[in-house]
Design an enzyme around this catalytic site. Structure first.
Site, PDB file in Angstrom:
ATOM      1  N   CYS A   2       0.836  -1.216   0.000  1.00 46.48           N
ATOM      2  CA  CYS A   2       0.000   0.000   0.000  1.00 46.48           C
ATOM      3  C   CYS A   2       0.865   1.258   0.000  1.00 46.48           C
ATOM      4  O   CYS A   2       2.021   1.237   0.369  1.00 46.48           O
ATOM      5  CB  CYS A   2      -0.882   0.009   1.235  1.00 46.48           C
ATOM      6  SG  CYS A   2      -1.878  -1.472   1.390  1.00 46.48           S
ATOM      7  N   ARG A  27       4.171   0.966  -6.530  1.00 46.42           N
ATOM      8  CA  ARG A  27       4.147  -0.024  -5.443  1.00 46.42           C
ATOM      9  C   ARG A  27       3.107  -1.101  -5.693  1.00 46.42           C
ATOM     10  O   ARG A  27       3.093  -2.115  -4.996  1.00 46.42           O
ATOM     11  CB  ARG A  27       3.876   0.670  -4.107  1.00 46.42           C
ATOM     12  CG  ARG A  27       4.946   1.663  -3.706  1.00 46.42           C
ATOM     13  CD  ARG A  27       4.424   2.661  -2.696  1.00 46.42           C
ATOM     14  NE  ARG A  27       4.240   2.082  -1.386  1.00 46.42           N
ATOM     15  CZ  ARG A  27       5.161   2.127  -0.420  1.00 46.42           C
ATOM     16  NH1 ARG A  27       6.317   2.710  -0.655  1.00 46.42           N
ATOM     17  NH2 ARG A  27       4.931   1.615   0.760  1.00 46.42           N
ATOM     18  N   TRP A  75      -3.271  -2.351  -1.585  1.00 52.54           N
ATOM     19  CA  TRP A  75      -2.919  -3.676  -2.157  1.00 52.54           C
ATOM     20  C   TRP A  75      -3.588  -4.663  -1.224  1.00 52.54           C
ATOM     21  O   TRP A  75      -3.137  -4.909  -0.119  1.00 52.54           O
ATOM     22  CB  TRP A  75      -1.397  -3.825  -2.136  1.00 52.54           C
ATOM     23  CG  TRP A  75      -0.855  -4.932  -2.971  1.00 52.54           C
ATOM     24  CD1 TRP A  75      -1.119  -5.193  -4.289  1.00 52.54           C
ATOM     25  CD2 TRP A  75       0.058  -5.951  -2.552  1.00 52.54           C
ATOM     26  NE1 TRP A  75      -0.423  -6.286  -4.703  1.00 52.54           N
ATOM     27  CE2 TRP A  75       0.308  -6.773  -3.677  1.00 52.54           C
ATOM     28  CE3 TRP A  75       0.704  -6.244  -1.364  1.00 52.54           C
ATOM     29  CZ2 TRP A  75       1.162  -7.874  -3.628  1.00 52.54           C
ATOM     30  CZ3 TRP A  75       1.564  -7.333  -1.311  1.00 52.54           C
ATOM     31  CH2 TRP A  75       1.771  -8.140  -2.433  1.00 52.54           C
ATOM     32  N   ASN A 101      -1.244   0.747   6.285  1.00 54.53           N
ATOM     33  CA  ASN A 101      -0.428  -0.187   5.512  1.00 54.53           C
ATOM     34  C   ASN A 101      -0.035  -1.294   6.479  1.00 54.53           C
ATOM     35  O   ASN A 101       0.372  -1.024   7.602  1.00 54.53           O
ATOM     36  CB  ASN A 101       0.822   0.537   4.986  1.00 54.53           C
ATOM     37  CG  ASN A 101       1.558  -0.301   3.967  1.00 54.53           C
ATOM     38  OD1 ASN A 101       1.162  -1.422   3.651  1.00 54.53           O
ATOM     39  ND2 ASN A 101       2.635   0.253   3.452  1.00 54.53           N
ATOM     40  N   GLY A 102      -0.188  -2.553   6.059  1.00 55.87           N
ATOM     41  CA  GLY A 102       0.205  -3.663   6.933  1.00 55.87           C
ATOM     42  C   GLY A 102      -0.991  -4.549   7.238  1.00 55.87           C
ATOM     43  O   GLY A 102      -2.007  -4.526   6.545  1.00 55.87           O
ATOM     44  N   GLU A 487      18.590 -14.520 -12.614  1.00 61.15           N
ATOM     45  CA  GLU A 487      18.023 -13.168 -12.672  1.00 61.15           C
ATOM     46  C   GLU A 487      17.344 -12.921 -14.010  1.00 61.15           C
ATOM     47  O   GLU A 487      16.255 -12.346 -14.073  1.00 61.15           O
ATOM     48  CB  GLU A 487      19.115 -12.132 -12.409  1.00 61.15           C
ATOM     49  CG  GLU A 487      18.744 -10.686 -12.694  1.00 61.15           C
ATOM     50  CD  GLU A 487      17.555 -10.158 -11.904  1.00 61.15           C
ATOM     51  OE1 GLU A 487      17.074 -10.868 -10.985  1.00 61.15           O
ATOM     52  OE2 GLU A 487      17.086  -9.052 -12.219  1.00 61.15           O
ATOM     53  N   LYS A 491      13.429 -11.831 -14.383  1.00 57.47           N
ATOM     54  CA  LYS A 491      13.016 -10.619 -15.122  1.00 57.47           C
ATOM     55  C   LYS A 491      11.942 -10.974 -16.138  1.00 57.47           C
ATOM     56  O   LYS A 491      10.917 -10.327 -16.246  1.00 57.47           O
ATOM     57  CB  LYS A 491      14.225  -9.995 -15.825  1.00 57.47           C
ATOM     58  CG  LYS A 491      15.150  -9.240 -14.925  1.00 57.47           C
ATOM     59  CD  LYS A 491      14.652  -7.846 -14.553  1.00 57.47           C
ATOM     60  CE  LYS A 491      14.157  -7.592 -13.171  1.00 57.47           C
ATOM     61  NZ  LYS A 491      14.542  -8.308 -12.030  1.00 57.47           N
ATOM     62  N   GLU A 494       8.532 -12.214 -14.457  1.00 59.34           N
ATOM     63  CA  GLU A 494       7.753 -11.295 -13.613  1.00 59.34           C
ATOM     64  C   GLU A 494       7.124 -10.158 -14.414  1.00 59.34           C
ATOM     65  O   GLU A 494       6.154  -9.552 -13.966  1.00 59.34           O
ATOM     66  CB  GLU A 494       8.591 -10.729 -12.476  1.00 59.34           C
ATOM     67  CG  GLU A 494       9.662  -9.757 -12.872  1.00 59.34           C
ATOM     68  CD  GLU A 494      10.332  -9.129 -11.651  1.00 59.34           C
ATOM     69  OE1 GLU A 494       9.667  -8.896 -10.637  1.00 59.34           O
ATOM     70  OE2 GLU A 494      11.536  -8.877 -11.714  1.00 59.34           O
ATOM     71  N   HIS A 510      21.396 -33.750 -16.042  1.00 57.54           N
ATOM     72  CA  HIS A 510      20.822 -34.550 -14.945  1.00 57.54           C
ATOM     73  C   HIS A 510      19.302 -34.431 -14.909  1.00 57.54           C
ATOM     74  O   HIS A 510      18.708 -34.518 -13.843  1.00 57.54           O
ATOM     75  CB  HIS A 510      21.426 -34.088 -13.610  1.00 57.54           C
ATOM     76  CG  HIS A 510      22.908 -34.258 -13.561  1.00 57.54           C
ATOM     77  ND1 HIS A 510      23.528 -35.488 -13.470  1.00 57.54           N
ATOM     78  CD2 HIS A 510      23.908 -33.338 -13.636  1.00 57.54           C
ATOM     79  CE1 HIS A 510      24.836 -35.326 -13.472  1.00 57.54           C
ATOM     80  NE2 HIS A 510      25.102 -34.026 -13.578  1.00 57.54           N
ATOM     81  N   LYS A 609       6.299  -3.397  -5.400  1.00 58.49           N
ATOM     82  CA  LYS A 609       7.707  -2.999  -5.454  1.00 58.49           C
ATOM     83  C   LYS A 609       8.450  -3.415  -4.191  1.00 58.49           C
ATOM     84  O   LYS A 609       9.614  -3.775  -4.241  1.00 58.49           O
ATOM     85  CB  LYS A 609       7.819  -1.489  -5.633  1.00 58.49           C
ATOM     86  CG  LYS A 609       9.254  -0.979  -5.736  1.00 58.49           C
ATOM     87  CD  LYS A 609      10.000  -1.624  -6.890  1.00 58.49           C
ATOM     88  CE  LYS A 609      11.446  -1.182  -6.976  1.00 58.49           C
ATOM     89  NZ  LYS A 609      12.197  -1.964  -7.984  1.00 58.49           N
TER      90      LYS A 609
HETATM   91  C1  AGP Z   1      12.713  -8.161  -8.613  1.00 54.05           C
HETATM   92  O1  AGP Z   1      12.588  -7.606  -9.912  1.00 54.05           O
HETATM   93  C2  AGP Z   1      11.452  -8.043  -7.788  1.00 54.05           C
HETATM   94  N1  AGP Z   1      10.950  -6.725  -7.784  1.00 54.05           N
HETATM   95  C3  AGP Z   1      11.624  -8.663  -6.416  1.00 54.05           C
HETATM   96  O2  AGP Z   1      12.158  -9.958  -6.588  1.00 54.05           O
HETATM   97  C4  AGP Z   1      12.550  -7.883  -5.454  1.00 54.05           C
HETATM   98  O3  AGP Z   1      13.894  -7.989  -5.889  1.00 54.05           O
HETATM   99  C5  AGP Z   1      12.426  -8.511  -4.064  1.00 54.05           C
HETATM  100  O4  AGP Z   1      11.089  -8.358  -3.637  1.00 54.05           O
HETATM  101  C6  AGP Z   1      13.374  -7.879  -3.036  1.00 54.05           C
HETATM  102  O5  AGP Z   1      13.079  -6.522  -2.902  1.00 54.05           O
HETATM  103  P1  AGP Z   1      14.152  -5.604  -2.099  1.00 54.05           P
HETATM  104  O6  AGP Z   1      15.422  -5.599  -2.917  1.00 54.05           O
HETATM  105  O7  AGP Z   1      13.513  -4.249  -2.018  1.00 54.05           O
HETATM  106  O8  AGP Z   1      14.376  -6.229  -0.763  1.00 54.05           O
END
Ligand code: AGP
Length: 614
Positions: A2, A27, A75, A101-102, A487, A491, A494, A510, A609
Site C-alpha cells: 500500500c 508499489r 494492495w 499499511n500492513g 536473474e 526478469k 515477472e 541430470h 515494489k
Molecule cells: C525483482 O525484480 C522483484 N521486484 C523482487 O524480486 C525484489 O527484488 C524482491 O522483492 C526484493 O526486494 P528488495 O530488494 O527491495 O528487498
C-alpha cells in the site's frame, strides 16, 4: 504494498495527496482514495477500485477542498478489492478517518469486541478496527492523541497508519509499528507531508524524518513532535535527500523500467562516487564502519535477501570470496528466518535490499542480530529500516527505482559487493596496493561499457518479435554467470508472465535437458571465461535436441555464431565484473518481450515494489 500520503498546510490537500499517490503507483495497488477535512468541518471521502485515474475522475466530478487530508493506494490483504474496502476508512460516527499499511493480525477479536458494543462495520477490512477503536476512545472522552495511543497499543502485527479527526482539525497523527513499510515525514515551510516513500513528496521538500519501529508523530502545518508509543519525546535525525526529483519521473522513456535500465551507467558512477579514488587506485566505504579488529574476527559472511536481491547475493558470494577469502553463504530471507542458523559474533550478516523494507529480509536481519552477528546492508532507499538497523551499510545511490522489476539496484549492488570485497581483502592483507589498483581500474570501465550495451535496443525489439510467443524459456549459466541466468529468468517471468527457469548449465544433463525442443528457447550466458568451452558444449547439446539458442557472448567472438541461432555481444570485462554487463541484455530482452505482449511493465500483476508483508 500500500501507499500512504498525508498533508497539512496552505495548499489544496486533495491535490497534494492525489499527486503523491501517483508517485507511489509503482508499489502496486488495486484501489485508491482520498479523505479531506472539508471547510464545513466534516470528513469528505472520495475512493474507488481500479487505477488511480478512476479516483482522479471522481475528484474532478466531485471535488473536495480543504487544507488537511490523507490518501491511500491499497494492495488488498483482507477484503476483496472494492470501493467499500478501499481506504480511507471513516468511523461509524464520522469523527475519525484512517489510512493504513500492513496487517492488524488480531483484527477479528477486536472487531467482535466492537460489534458487541454496537459498532457497525462498513467494510471487510482489518483496517476498519483501527478507526472504530479511535472513535470509541474519543466517545469515552479521551483526547485525540490519547485515543490514538490507546488504539495503537492494542494492535498486533506490522502496521503503519495516518489518522485524522474532526476533533483536531489541524493535526495528523502517524505511527509505525514493525516493518509494514516506512512512514516518512516531509518538513516544509508552513506545511508538512507524510508518505510511505520519498518520491511521493520529494517535489515539495528534501528534509525528511523516517519513523522507526514503535514511533509516532503529531503533525501540524507548523510543527511536528516525534514520540515513542508511550509519549516520550524523541529527537530523530532530519535527513536531507539529494535525489533529483526528475529522476522519479519517466522522461522520454515509455516505462520506468526502461528508464531505469538506461540509468545504469550513471547509477554505477553514482554508487562509486565518494568511495573509489581512481587516481590513487583506492576504495573507501566509511558507512561500513569496518575496523581491522572486526574484519579479522570474522569467519563467515551470510548474505540474506529476496528475489532479484538474492540473485545479486549469489553473484556477490563469488566476488567477496575471491577478493577477501572470507567464506560467504547466501540465504533467502524467507527461508533463513525459519532456520536455526549457525551465527555468532564472528559472523557478519549482509542484507541486500533495494527498498530496505522487505519484511522477510528485515526479520532475518533482526534474528541474526539477536544471535550476536554484525549487521550490514546494501540498500537503496535512504532512511529505510534496513539502513537504520545496520552496523554498517552501503547506500546503492541508484536514485529512486520505481519499476517493480529491479534493474539498476541489481547492478549497483553488484558493484557495491565488489567494492566491499576489495576493502575486506585489503584489510585482511589479501590485496596489496598493486592488486587494488588493478581491481579499481577494472571497475572504472564498467559504467562506459554498460553504456555501450544500451546504444542499440533495436536488437532486443527484433528478438522480442521472434520470442514473444514462447510459453517457456530456459536461462543457462555457469559459475558467476549462473546467478545471472536466474536473474534473467526472473526478469522475464515477472513482467511478461512467460514461464522461465534459470539453471546451472552443467546440471542440464541430470534431467532438465529432457525439456528441450524447438518450443523452448534457451538463453546461454557464454562470455569468455574459464568455463566458456563448457558452455559451448552445453549449447551444442541443446542444439542437437532441437533447441533454439540465444547466446550472450563476448564481442569479437567469431565462432559462437556457428553454435547458436542468435548472438548478443557484450564487451569484455574481468570475470568478477562481467555479470554486471551480462545482466543488461537480460533486462532489455525481458523488457521488450513484455512490451510486445502488452504487459503492464512497471506494475506487473500480483506484484508490489516492496513486499512488506510476510
Ligand atoms: C525483482 O525484480 C522483484 N521486484 C523482487 O524480486 C525484489 O527484488 C524482491 O522483492 C526484493 O526486494 P528488495 O530488494 O527491495 O528487498
Amino acid at each position: 504494498m500500500c501507499g500512504i500520503v498525508g498533508y497539512v498546510g496552505p495548499r489544496d490537500a486533495a491535490t497534494v495527496v492525489y499527486n503523491g499517490l501517483k508517485r507511489l503507483e509503482y508499489r502496486g495497488y488495486d484501489s485508491a482514495g482520498v479523505a479531506v477535512l472539508a471547510q464545513n468541518g466534516h470528513i469528505a471521502i472520495r475512493r474507488d477500485v481500479g487505477k488511480l485515474g478512476n479516483l482522479g475522475s471522481l475528484l474532478a466530478e466531485s471535488p473536495v477542498s480543504g487544507e488537511i487530508g490523507i490518501g491511500h493506494t491499497r494492495w488488498a490483504t483482507h477484503g476483496e478489492p472494492s470501493q467499500r474496502n478501499a481506504h480511507p476508512h471513516v468511523g461509524m460516527n464520522g469523527r475519525v478517518v484512517v489510512v493504513h499499511n500492513g496487517i492488524v493480525e488480531n483484527f477479528l477479536p477486536l472487531r467482535e469486541e466492537l460489534e458487541a458494543e454496537g459498532v457497525t462495520f462498513a467494510s471487510e477490512t482489518d483496517t476498519e478496527v483501527i478507526v472504530q477503536l479511535v472513535e470509541r476512545y474519543l466517545e469515552s472522552g479521551l483526547g485525540f492523541e490519547t485515543a490514538v495511543r490507546q488504539t495503537l497499543a492494542q494492535l498486533e502485527g506490522a502496521n503503519a497508519v495516518v489518522v485524522m479527526s474532526v476533533d483536531q482539525p489541524d493535526e495528523l497523527i502517524c505511527a509505525r509499528l514493525g516493518n509494514a513499510g516506512g512512514i516518512t515525514l516531509g518538513i516544509g515551510h508552513d506545511e508538512m507531508f507524510i508518505a510511505s516513500d520519498i518520491p511521493a513528496i520529494l517535489e515539495y521538500t528534501r528534509n525528511m524524518i523516517f519513523l522507526e519501529n514503535r514511533q509516532m508523530a503529531l503533525v501540524t502545518r507548523q510543527s511536528y513532535q516525534i514520540t515513542d508509543l508511550a509519549g516520550v519525546p524523541l529527537q530523530p535525525e532530519v535527513h536531507n535527500i539529494n535525489w533529483d526529483p526528475v529522476s522519479a519521473v519517466k522522461g522520454e522513456f515509455k516505462h520506468f523500467m526502461q528508464k531505469e535500465i538506461h540509468d545504469q551507467p550513471q547509477a554505477l558512477i553514482d554508487t562509486m562516487r565518494g568511495r573509489v579514488n581512481f587516481e590513487k587506485g583506492t576504495i573507501a566505504l566509511p558507512e561500513m564502519n569496518l575496523t581491522p579488529e572486526l574484519v579479522h574476527s570474522l569467519n563467515k559472511i551470510i548474505i540474506v535477501a529476496c528475489g532479484t536481491s538474492y540473485y545479486a547475493g549469489l553473484v556477490g558470494k563469488f566476488m567477496i570470496e575471491a577478493l577477501s577469502r572470507i567464506p560467504v553463504e547466501v540465504e533467502y530471507g524467507s527461508e533463513f528466518r525459519y532456520y536455526d542458523p549457525i551465527i555468532d559474533e564472528k559472523t557478519a550478516v549482509l542484507s541486500i535490499t533495494q527498498s530496505g523494507e522487505t519484511a522477510d529480509t528485515l526479520v532475518a536481519s533482526e534474528q541474526a542480530r539477536a544471535k550476536g552477528a554484525t549487521l550490514w546492508s546494501i540498500v537503496n532507499v535512504i532512511g529505510s529500516q534496513s539502513m537504520r538497523i545496520s552496523d554498517g551499510y552501503i547506500a546503492m545511490q541508484a536514485g529512486p527505482e520505481i519499476g517493480v522489476a529491479s534493474t539498476k539496484a541489481f547492478t549497483t549492488s553488484l558493484a557495491d559487493m565488489y567494492m566491499l570485497g576489495c576493502v575486506l581483502g585489503e584489510i585482511r592483507g589479501v590485496i596489496d596496493p598493486v592488486r587494488m589498483r588493478e581491481l579499481v581500474n577494472n571497475l572504472a570501465h564498467i559504467p562506459s561499457l554498460a553504456g555501450q550495451l544500451l546504444e542499440n535496443e533495436a536488437v532486443y525489439e527484433n528478438l522480442a518479435s521472434v520470442f514473444h510467443g514462447a510459453q517457456n524459456f530456459l536461462f543457462l549459466g555457469r559459475g558467476i554467470n549462473y546467478p545471472v541466468a536466474l536473474e534473467g529468468a526472473l526478469k522475464l517471468k515477472e513482467i511478461s508472465y512467460i514461464h522461465a527457469e534459470g539453471y546451472p548449465a552443467g546440471e542440464m544433463k541430470h534431467g532438465p535437458i529432457a525439456l528441450i525442443d524447438e518450443t523452448m528457447p534457451i538463453v546461454a550466458l557464454a562470455t569468455n571465461d574459464r568455463l566458456y568451452d563448457k558452455m559451448v558444449s552445453n549449447i551444442q547439446q541443446a542444439k542437437t535436441r532441437g533447441g533454439i539458442v540465444l547466446a550472450v557472448a563476448t564481442e569479437g567472438n567469431k565462432t559462437i555464431a556457428n553454435e547458436a541461432d542468435y548472438v548478443i555481444e557484450v564487451p569484455a570485462s574481468s570475470e568478477l565484473l562481467q555479470p554486471i554487463l551480462n545482466t543488461i541484455p537480460m533486462q532489455l530482452l525481458s523488457y521488450h518481450v513484455a512490451v510486445w505482449r502488452g504487459c503492464d511493465v512497471d506494475q506487473p500483476r500480483n506484484l508490489a515494489k516492496s513486499v512488506t508483508v510476510e
